[in-house]
Design an enzyme around this catalytic site. Sequence first.
Site, short mmCIF file in Angstrom:
data_model
loop_
_atom_site.label_atom_id
_atom_site.label_comp_id
_atom_site.label_asym_id
_atom_site.label_seq_id
_atom_site.Cartn_x
_atom_site.Cartn_y
_atom_site.Cartn_z
N ALA A 124 -13.24 -0.65 -9.36
CA ALA A 124 -11.91 -0.74 -8.75
C ALA A 124 -11.56 0.48 -7.93
O ALA A 124 -10.47 0.55 -7.37
CB ALA A 124 -10.86 -0.94 -9.85
N CYS A 125 -12.44 1.47 -7.85
CA CYS A 125 -12.08 2.72 -7.20
C CYS A 125 -13.21 3.23 -6.32
O CYS A 125 -14.36 3.21 -6.71
CB CYS A 125 -11.73 3.77 -8.26
#
Length: 276
Positions: A124-125
């Site tokens: 997610a990053c």
Amino acid sequence: MHSGLAQCQSSRYRALVNPALTAATAVRHDDAGTHSRPEIVLVEAPVALVFNGQSPLVLMATPVALDDLITGWALSERVIDDASELQVLDIVAQGEAWQVEASIPDALMPRLAGHGRVGAPNSACGLCGTERLSDAMRAPQPTERMPAMPWPTLSELQGLLREFNDHQVLNQQTGAAHAAAWVDDLGMLLREDVGRHNALDKLIGARARSGRSRHSGLLLMSSRASYELVHKAVSAGISRMLVMSAPTSAAIAQANQYQLELAAFTRELGFTHYAR
């Protein structure tokens, strides 16, 4: 290997089925009662990016188009200036993990400094996990930009979104994939991944490897507009970006600073342009 996947027969993609997909047994609870059924699930796996025998980071990603992923990551992080400076040597499946090996000129290796990931990898990053706070909020290094395509008319937007949905094969099967698409005079080029920043890196790599970085166009993404995505778009020389969800304050500020035309809440009836 993941259940439902054939054993990889070489270090290249020679699995008999799509390595991006696996199977899971699920129990459905609904008004018809409770019943078991098989589900197709998107694969999220550790992927090590290795440059000249050194791995600066491990990503959680969907293991398809990994040659595009390492190329796009190196371009968007300004490790290389041109796709021709990177050669993918091998893509190796190691159990449930993957390793992408590439070579770049030795003179470019110092640019990898500061790109090490700390802690568990996270799909997610993109910029989180960098080694210093200043690296997380560092200024992008824009490449030469081509003029953007005009904003689509309402009828063009509706056709564009239909094509965008039709091209998302992994998401249609799993409901779990993000998509990033480049639209230019040659049509739509799209890549998918469990991580939105990975999808964009794959697209940047595919765009560069296909010679379409010099084409006027626009970027369309299925996600929100975050700082990391605007950072990557600016670094890739993209001038216009549309996303399906909302922008963040940092994304708007960075887009304004670097003259990226940013639009969000993209739907068939229109979009919201965050004017600079």
